[in-house]
Design a protein around this motif. Structure first.
Motif, short mmCIF file in Angstrom:
data_model
loop_
_atom_site.label_atom_id
_atom_site.label_comp_id
_atom_site.label_asym_id
_atom_site.label_seq_id
_atom_site.Cartn_x
_atom_site.Cartn_y
_atom_site.Cartn_z
N LEU A 208 0.84 -1.21 0.00
CA LEU A 208 0.00 0.00 0.00
C LEU A 208 0.87 1.26 0.00
N ALA A 209 1.92 1.26 0.83
CA ALA A 209 2.78 2.44 0.93
C ALA A 209 3.53 2.67 -0.38
N ARG A 210 4.17 1.61 -0.89
CA ARG A 210 4.98 1.75 -2.12
C ARG A 210 4.16 2.19 -3.31
N LYS A 211 3.04 1.49 -3.50
CA LYS A 211 2.26 1.76 -4.71
C LYS A 211 1.56 3.11 -4.62
N THR A 212 1.28 3.57 -3.40
CA THR A 212 0.70 4.91 -3.26
C THR A 212 1.72 5.96 -3.68
N LEU A 213 2.95 5.80 -3.23
CA LEU A 213 3.98 6.77 -3.62
C LEU A 213 4.22 6.71 -5.12
N TYR A 214 4.24 5.50 -5.65
CA TYR A 214 4.46 5.34 -7.10
C TYR A 214 3.32 5.99 -7.89
N GLY A 215 2.09 5.68 -7.50
CA GLY A 215 0.92 6.20 -8.23
C GLY A 215 0.82 7.71 -8.12
N ALA A 216 1.03 8.22 -6.90
CA ALA A 216 0.94 9.68 -6.71
C ALA A 216 2.04 10.38 -7.51
N GLY A 217 3.25 9.78 -7.51
CA GLY A 217 4.36 10.37 -8.28
C GLY A 217 4.05 10.37 -9.77
N ALA A 218 3.49 9.27 -10.26
CA ALA A 218 3.17 9.19 -11.69
C ALA A 218 2.09 10.20 -12.06
N LEU A 219 1.08 10.34 -11.17
CA LEU A 219 0.00 11.31 -11.41
C LEU A 219 0.56 12.73 -11.42
N LEU A 220 1.41 13.02 -10.46
CA LEU A 220 2.04 14.34 -10.37
C LEU A 220 2.84 14.62 -11.65
N ASN A 221 3.52 13.61 -12.13
CA ASN A 221 4.35 13.76 -13.32
C ASN A 221 3.51 14.03 -14.57
N GLN A 222 2.34 13.37 -14.63
CA GLN A 222 1.52 13.47 -15.86
C GLN A 222 0.57 14.65 -15.86
N SER A 223 0.16 15.08 -14.66
CA SER A 223 -0.91 16.07 -14.59
C SER A 223 -0.38 17.48 -14.83
N PRO A 224 -1.15 18.29 -15.56
CA PRO A 224 -0.74 19.70 -15.70
C PRO A 224 -0.98 20.48 -14.41
N ALA A 225 -1.81 19.94 -13.50
CA ALA A 225 -2.11 20.66 -12.25
C ALA A 225 -0.88 20.65 -11.34
N ASP A 226 -0.75 21.70 -10.53
CA ASP A 226 0.40 21.68 -9.62
C ASP A 226 0.09 20.82 -8.39
N ALA A 227 1.13 20.60 -7.58
CA ALA A 227 1.00 19.66 -6.45
C ALA A 227 -0.08 20.11 -5.48
#
Ligand SMILES: NC(=O)c1ccc[n+]([C@@H]2O[C@H](COP(=O)([O-])OP(=O)(O)OC[C@H]3O[C@@H](n4cnc5c(N)ncnc54)[C@H](OP(=O)(O)O)[C@@H]3O)[C@@H](O)[C@H]2O)c1
Length: 274
Positions: A208-227
């Motif tokens: 849960l911890a690893r995949k949350t960081l991975y998913g949130a990082g990937a979303l942050l990377n792809q999204s035009p919205a800021d953090a």
């Protein structure tokens, strides 16, 4: 990654450990002009590239476009002394923490007073190993556009790059992206432990911890919205996330701790450089 139509410049990679090895993997996948790797530990590289364990073994006609310095800073001086004799007019790309352009150039020209090297500095990070690196680069005014382009191409083959205008800012890059993967790994560790404290089996807490960081990082990377906007989108007023964020965002919590931790890393980088 398919080989790129225009190969990367030829390289003499001095030091093929954690960082050098990570960069080399990306360069080989991208396509690299015939290059030489110096490392005393046995390694193999595909032809036409070669590995040597000492600088004396480099074939005489080999003239690299860029010499990449990727040994530990305290082991650099003997390497610089020999390189200064072999390649007096070199373009050197140093990924070493804590060695300034001035200190590296001084060592080079002490070893060979006729040498006239150009030193470019970079601070990469270990996600270079999976092509997701982040590197800051600094070039002194005498570096030519071609020298800068060669160095930037090498780092762009293993991730993203930014140039900084002043050399001191490499210490800031070190404190954000150079050391940054460790901050994220710490968050993963702490989330995992907190999950276990909440009663989850250890294996579930880890996933849960690893995949949350991975998913949130990937979303942050792809999204035009800021953090900040992405954070707001998962924070319903009065909801569970809002309760956790009240703790994280208390004035003496993350808003104070994160800048303090980054300042401590930058201060250490400056100490190592002096
Ligand atoms: N690791 C990171 O996250 C990171 C991030 C950014 C920048 N950097 C920078 O990258 C540089 C390298 O770090 P690293 O962690 O990759 O170090 P490392 O794992 O120790 O790799 C350096 C390699 O070079 C070899 N070597 C050193 N001197 C040599 C010589 N004279 N002849 C032949 N081989 C030699 C070392 O062998 P021995 O071990 O036997 O000496 C080692 O295999 C450092 O300056 C560091 O500041 C690292």
């Amino acid at each position: 990654m398919p080989a790129h139509p225009s190969p990367l410049p030829s390289v003499l990679l001095a030091g093929c450990g954690q960082m050098g090895g990570a960069m080399l993997e990306g360069w080989l996948a991208h396509g690299l002009k015939p290059s030489v790797v110096l490392d005393r530990h046995s390694r193999t590289v595909p032809a036409p590239h070669t590995v040597v364990s000492t600088l004396d073994e480099i074939p005489a006609p080999f003239q690299p476009d860029v010499i990449v310095l990727a040994v530990k800073p305290q082991k650099a001086d003997p390497v610089l002394d020999t390189l200064a004799v072999l390649y007096p007019q070199a373009t050197l790309l140093s990924v070493m923490a804590g060695r300034t352009v001035e200190s590296l150039t001084r060592r080079y020209t002490q070893a060979n007073p006729k040498a006239n090297p150009v030193l470019i500095r970079a601070m990469p990070n270990t996600p270079c190993a999976i092509g997701a690196g982040m590197s800051g680069l600094y070039a002194p005014p005498q570096a030519t556009d071609t020298q800068k382009a060669h160095c930037a191409a090498l780092l762009a083959a293993v991730g993203e790059t930014v140039w900084v205008e002043r050399e001191e800012l490499i210490d800031s890059v070190t404190a954000i992206s150079g050391s940054g993967p460790a901050y994220v790994f710490l968050l993963a560790e702490l989330l995992e432990k907190a999950g276990v404290e909440q009663g989850l089996p250890a294996e579930n807490a880890r996933t849960l911890a690893r995949k949350t960081l991975y998913g949130a990082g990937a979303l942050l990377n792809q999204s035009p919205a800021d953090a900040e906007e992405l954070r707001r989108r998962v924070t319903s007023p009065g909801g569970t996330t809002a309760e956790a964020l009240k703790v994280f965002m208390a004035p003496d919590a993350w808003p104070a701790i994160v800048p303090r931790a980054v300042a401590a890393a930058a201060r250490r980088a400056r100490e190592l450089s002096s």
